[in-house]
Design a protein around this motif. Structure first.
Motif: not given
Lengths: 150, 310, 193, 652
Positions: A18-19, A21, A24, A28, A45-51, A56, A60
């Motif tokens: 799981i990716v 997003f 923040n 997050y 899961v791999r978390i990608i931090r976005v403001p 998004i 993506y």
């Protein structure tokens, strides 16, 4: 390509990838809280931090799936609580479209989850990952993506 | 002319015969056509949900299934006589409460529906039956104005304490069409009949009818308090829409007097008896004579005020 | 007997079980006593409504099921209507009575239980309630032979108690069938657990 | 390819306990661009940071990746470490190996594999980072305080005393708020007006405080340091400059209306000064009730006013105020107990609320401090107080504790016993929450020497019977009925956010909780700040508080404002959006999605106009980037390239 070695350690059962997003300010932070309160959820899961979830772009999501992810989670502040006041409202509109786009491209809609998780909802984050992993296990690996990748 | 499927319930055949008769009179006068539900059975009453949940659901649910079938049939047939656009009309507050809560619980839970199927060998179909209390129908469907227009003999000068009891208004999640703490439907109907509704504090205090047989001591205390409050508020009579409450308030006045340490005598009428009087029916037709506590006080008062008019 | 010797496991289990069966969370109760204050029969109760909930919270099964209160509850739902924590206490009382019955415990209020039982008997046989039969059956069960006889007579004189109870055969059979299916022994066992 | 250094933190055993650090460092060394890898027990510690500095110099690192705790904790720390080694602080990337990995996974193998992935993602992103600069904006040296209760007044005074001008906006005709309605205050029983009036006077007299009563905030634009607040002053129909507050007008005014100040227990005229110590002491005409406005004749006030201050044709005024900071001090409203049908509130005149009791017991109140039943003016022989009305009651939609009720009930009970020793007083409570300094002792005095009867139990019903009010309660300590026949019942109604607070919050883009209280930036560490820079909270708008807590909160907000206003310049967000004029089609679909109005159309010559982002206003949410159709918009620090690099490298 064999569907065994998901990065999340190779266990006998299929381990979805799981990716996520996460904005923040809410989600997050929610994921952080899940950690500080020592909750436990699958290492899928791999978390990608976005403001902000409003940052998004549907592109993506596609990229992640094409890259072999089995599911994409987009998590933002609850409607009305966006740190930037309106970002998540646009997220919702945009990603509902994205969901249709996915089916159009032959990805199962169930591979994209959109959830509102606040900074105080560590448990909700953990539950979401648990539920999503489980339902992706049912859904099976994202063959289309993995083939493209292979 | 509105048609209703009619569920009288057990009491109206016996302890509440006068309720039955007055309901028929009022319905006739107001143009409500009641089609008695064929082969209806007991709703289970408080005794069953006090003992056996599955039973407490299956018994009322069976009747709801019958009602659903009746409605379907009526919907199919063009014959207006069997029609029932008004839903399932229930005069007894206790039956009403049982039917409503059973319906709510079953609609909420697949498991309970399965239990029902198991218990009856039928399939649950009663989910959409509109279960209506007689009071709700008189107050909401027709409304006080319609009642007022139907009045032939205004009950001027009659001071009435409306007693709602428990099951008509509680729990609000189940009934919900009147205020659970300070209901007004009966008061407004009373006023429409030309009588004077009194605000009094014990509108919704329980009279303990369920214990009427087994714990007369408790019932004496509760009925004593209710009668005292009504009398001190200056009531000439109490009206109710519940056969359990009625039986309890009407037949327990001796015990109540002993419990309260003061003589407590107060006529207890069904709302339909009161309306019937206002509609010009005479007391025999309305079964005013069948109460244990004499209703003479009421009727004499009325004839008195009638003479004044002439 | 006292709650504090109960094992935590047992405690947790019962509160949860009652909660799910009653469709309400007994653990939400903070014992404010609003239920007791508004309960019509509280003065006669051995355990006040909130104390009943307290014992359920603690899982003091034996103590709570032996209580008179669960039989005295008049199901008026004043408690459920006013509870600040939305605990449907009236439903909880139903569940507790049912438990007591299924476990074959001696009811804390034999006469009340006798009344319920007599009522069920009449239904089982008749499909509709026949008051006279019920009263007689109750008197035999409860031993309360003389009480209310004069009143019964007066009611009969006013035609409020029929001698013969008539209900259509279809209704009678349908209800018998329901009783038969629900009181089947295997079902009993299933519930008792 | 940039030269990347990776620093993996053990965080004692917090990370190392679950993640095989050695495996992570080994893997990290193989990632593209990585020229140096090291691990520390505590990278955030001084030696840990020194290690980073040393490595940057020794290995000429151009990017730094730290695998440690959440960036929300130490991003700032590591940025300054990086900066101190002469590297741009935005060339740092953090991999969250603790909160998102070692703390949520038990299986060492899985956790290690994930940690390696996280570091790989961070490295990939780091390789694409670019140096960023923060610019600065000037600070307008004025604060706007919204709300003129004790919180607003306190904040305004503190800020003004520090030498900064303040505009104090109050909705009603006078300063004072609810504190102005109180009689005495716990736990000292000193008179409320005696404390508050001097504050009000000082605020009005202070050269740096511009009091705008009978005014509301219409619009808020701009950003920290540079807000533009539009204040709408409603017409008083009285010339504030001329009015002397002599009172001739309201003595003669023929119209009587329920007084808001006395909460319906007393009357005022259509032209009125809400209360004796009102500030400003200037009359106001209530146009909805004034005969002249309603029927076109009367004008008695005009005739009797020697100052000639009556101005029927006065219009509302709009003022645009430039300010660097905003303090929200909108306070609370009293919960309306009418929803408690079982308590008959609003239906029976002798069932009143706590605030109404304050007016009843106050010497300046409608009864001159004599406690009388509103219904018949009789002296009550028994009075019952009911605590937690509209609080700790989920069924009524109010789960929270209102914090001050326990104490104000104790105080009111005391005052009652003091004034009427023969009156018996009962307090129905669930718990007595007396957490403050001297509170417990105070409550114990009430229950002890003052002879107030505390009954532990929530009341089920209150109803009139035989001329008195029956309070049906339970003494849960005795397990016995506690039914009191009272002549007066006081419902301790809870505090709820004042009407319109949520609406104001939306305009300030400040969030609020399910009960409508405004949300502070951090419940413990930033209780007076909000997530919108430059907007601060004071008093009950943030949650129920008593006076001491409110004043302390207001002081805290003021201190933050002072710190902000004493800066000459503010550094702006470095991670802001940027439009590429070359690619921008000028469709401006980005403008409406910007919550800060930071985007404008700029003439690019030749009939062409393009989007232009004001970096001072942009807060870096990136909504515009996702909205842009031609990919002309980028968010510095979160570019497509950087984010996609992470996506690309999530798994080996």
């Amino acid at each position: 390509m064999a569907i065994t070695s998901g990065g999340a350690g190779t266990k006998s059962a299929f381990q979805p990838r799981i990716v996520a997003f996460c904005c923040n300010w809410c989600s997050y932070a929610g994921a952080d809280l899940a950690g500080t309160t020592r909750m436990s959820y699958p290492a899928t899961v791999r978390i990608i931090r976005v403001p902000c979830s409003g940052r998004i772009h549907p592109r993506y999501v596609l990229r992640a799936l094409e890259r072999g992810a089995d599911g994409v989670l987009i998590a933002g502040c609850h409607p009305g609580d966006c740190h930037y006041s309106t970002g998540n409202y646009y997220t919702r509109r945009r990603l509902l479209l994205a969901q249709r786009l996915l089916t159009h491209l032959g990805f199962d809609q169930g591979r994209l989850w959109i959830r509102w998780i606040s900074g105080s909802e560590g448990a909700k984050f953990a539950d979401t990952i648990r539920d999503m992993s489980a339902s992706l296990q049912v859904l099976g690996p994202n063959r289309k993506g993995r083939d493209q990748r292979a | 002319m509105t048609n209703y499927v009619y569920y009288p319930g057990c009491s109206l055949g016996s302890t509440a015969r006068e309720y039955q008769r007055s309901v028929e009179a009022v319905a006739e006068h107001l143009g409500l056509r009641l089609h008695e539900l064929a082969d209806w059975s007991c709703c289970g009453s408080s005794a069953t949900h006090g003992a056996e949940r599955a039973l407490a659901l299956a018994l009322p649910a069976r009747n709801l299934n019958l009602a659903a079938a009746a409605q379907a049939a009526a919907g199919a047939s063009s014959d207006a006589d069997t029609g029932n656009e008004g839903g399932l009309l229930v005069p007894c507050a206790a039956c009403y409460s049982r039917l409503r809560s059973a319906q709510a619980e079953l609609n909420d839970s697949r498991d309970l529906q399965a239990d029902f199927d198991h218990a009856t060998g039928e399939q649950w179909l009663g989910g959409n039956v509109r279960v209506r209390s007689l009071v709700e129908v008189l107050w909401r469907d027709l409304g006080p104005d319609a009642i007022r227009h139907a009045v032939k003999r205004p009950l001027a000068g009659l001071r009435v304490a409306s007693y709602y009891g428990c099951l008509l208004v509680r729990p609000p999640a189940v009934t919900g069409w009147d205020d659970p703490e300070d209901p007004v439907s009966l008061d407004e109907l009373t006023a429409a009949a030309g009588a004077e509704p009194l605000w009094w504090p014990h509108k919704v205090e329980c009279c303990g009818a369920g214990l009427s047989i087994s714990r007369r001591d408790i019932v004496g205390r509760l009925v004593g308090q209710i009668l005292s409050e009504a009398i001190d508020a200056g009531a000439d009579l109490i009206v109710t829409a519940c056969p359990m409450c009625h039986a309890n308030l009407d037949t327990r006045q001796d015990i109540a007097s002993r419990a309260a340490g003061r003589p407590l005598r107060l006529p207890v009428l069904y709302i339909t008896q009161l309306l019937g009087l206002a509609f010009g029916y005479d007391q025999r037709q309305l079964g005013l004579g069948s109460h244990l506590t004499s209703t003479a006080a009421v009727t004499s008062r009325l004839s008195a005020s009638a003479r004044e008019v002439q | 007997m006292p709650a504090h010797i109960l094992s935590p496991a047992q405690q947790q289990g019962y509160a949860a079980a009652v909660s799910s069966r009653a469709g309400t969370d007994v653990r939400a109760c903070y014992a404010c006593g609003k239920c007791a204050a508004g309960c019509p029969v509280a003065p006669e109760m051995d355990l006040l409504p909130h104390q009943v909930l307290r014992l359920v919270q603690l899982g003091a099964v034996d103590e709570v099921l032996a209580a008179q209160s669960i039989w005295l509850c008049a199901s008026c739902a004043a408690c459920s209507t006013r509870c600040p924590n939305m605990v449907d206490l009236a439903r909880v009382m139903d569940v507790l009575r049912e438990d007591a019955r299924h476990r074959g415990l001696r009811p804390g209020q034999p006469r009340v239980a006798a009344f319920h039982a007599s009522f069920l008997d009449v239904l089982r046989r008749g499909g509709r309630l026949h008051e006279l039969t019920m009263l007689i059956s109750y008197k035999l069960r409860s031993g309360d032979l003389l009480g209310d006889v004069p009143m019964g007579v007066r009611m009969m004189l006013r035609g409020k108690l029929r001698l013969l109870g008539g209900s259509p055969a279809r209704a009678r059979q349908a209800v018998r069938e329901i009783f038969r299916r629900l009181e089947a022994p295997e079902r009993r066992k299933a519930d008792a657990q | 390819m940039a030269r990347i250094g990776v620093f993996v933190c053990w965080c004692g055993s917090n990370i190392a306990g679950t993640v095989d650090i050695e495996a992570v460092t080994r893997a990290a060394a193989t990632f593209p661009g990585v020229v140096h890898v090291e691990d520390n027990r505590y990278t955030c510690s001084e030696p840990g940071q020194a290690g980073i500095r040393r490595a940057i110099e020794a290995h000429q690192l151009e990017r730094v990746v730290v695998g440690a705790c959440s960036p929300r904790l130490h991003e700032a720390t590591f940025r300054s470490a990086v900066a101190s080694a002469g590297l741009n602080p935005y060339l740092l990337q953090i991999a969250n190996l603790r909160e998102h990995c070692s703390w949520v996974h038990r299986d060492r193998e899985e956790a290690t594999a994930k940690a390696i992935d996280l570091v790989r993602m961070a490295v990939a992103r780091a390789a694409r980072l670019t140096a960023l600069e923060t610019s600065t904006v000037p600070v307008t040296k004025r604060a706007v305080v919204i709300g003129g209760g004790v919180a607003g007044i306190q904040a305004a005074l503190d800020i003004a005393r520090a030498g900064f001008p303040v505009t104090l906006v109050e909705r009603s005709p006078s300063l004072g708020g609810h504190m102005g309605q109180l009689d005495k205050t716990f736990p000292t029983l000193d008179c409320s007006a005696c404390i508050l009036t001097p504050m009000m006077v000082e605020a009005a007299a202070h050269p740096l405080i511009d009091v705008r009563a009978y005014s509301e905030v219409d619009k808020v634009e701009g950003y920290v340091g540079n807000f533009r607040v539009t204040v709408r002053s409603k017409p008083r129909s009285v010339d504030r400059a001329k009015c002397t507050g002599c009172g001739a007008c309201y003595e003669k005014c023929p119209v009587q209306v329920d007084s808001e100040y006395d909460l319906g227990l007393g009357k005022r005229r259509a032209i009125y000064v809400p209360f004796a110590q009102a500030v400003p002491n200037c009359a106001t005409i209530d146009r909805d009730h004034c005969l002249y406005y309603q029927r076109g004749r009367c004008r008695i006030c005009e005739r009797v006013c020697e100052a000639g201050a009556i101005a029927f044709d006065q219009l509302e005024e709009l003022a645009e105020i430039e300010a660097g900071a905003i303090v929200v001090a909108t306070g609370y409203d009293e919960f309306d107990p009418a929803v408690y049908g079982e308590y008959g509130a609003g239906r029976w005149p002798d069932i009143i609320t706590g605030l109404q009791f304050e007016r009843l017991v106050s010497a300046s109140g409608p009864t001159g401090g004599e406690i009388r039943r509103p219904s018949d003016g009789r002296k009550p022989e028994a009075v019952a107080f009911v605590a937690c009305v509209g609080s700790r009651d989920e069924a009524k939609g109010k789960a929270y504790c209102s914090a001050a009720c326990c104490m104000y009930v104790a105080k009111q009970a005391m005052l009652l016993r003091e004034k009427m020793p023969d009156t018996s007083v009962y307090v129905y409570y669930m718990d007595v929450r007396a957490g403050g300094k001297g509170y417990e002792e105070f409550y114990r005095r009430a229950a002890g020497q003052y002879g107030v009867n505390y009954v532990r139990g929530r009341v089920a019903r209150i109803y009139p019977s035989r001329g008195r009010l029956v309070v049906a309660g339970e003494d849960t300590l005795l397990g016995r009925r506690a039914v009191v026949e009272a002549d007066l019942v006081v419902l301790a109604a809870a505090m709820i956010p004042s009407a319109g607070a949520a609406e104001l919050a939306r305009r300030l883009s400040v969030s609020y909780d399910e009960d409508g209280f405004l949300t502070e930036a951090h419940p413990k560490l930033r209780p007076a700040e909000t997530n919108t820079r430059g907007v601060f909270l004071a008093g009950c708008c943030q949650g129920p508080k008593d006076i001491p807590a409110t004043v302390a909160h207001a002081g805290a907000a003021a201190a933050k404002v002072i710190a902000l206003l004493s800066r000459q310049h503010l550094a702006t967000e470095a991670m802001t959006a940027q439009a590429d004029p070359g690619r921008c089609s000028g469709c401006m679909s980005c403008r409406p999605v910007c919550p800060y109005g930071a985007i404008t159309a700029r003439d690019a010559g030749g009939l062409r106009s393009v989007a232009d982002v004001n970096p001072a206003m942009c807060q870096g949410c990136g909504a515009c980037v996702a909205a842009c159709r031609n990919g002309a918009m980028t968010l510095l620090g979160y570019t497509d390239e950087q984010l996609l690099a992470e996506v690309e490298s999530t798994w080996r």
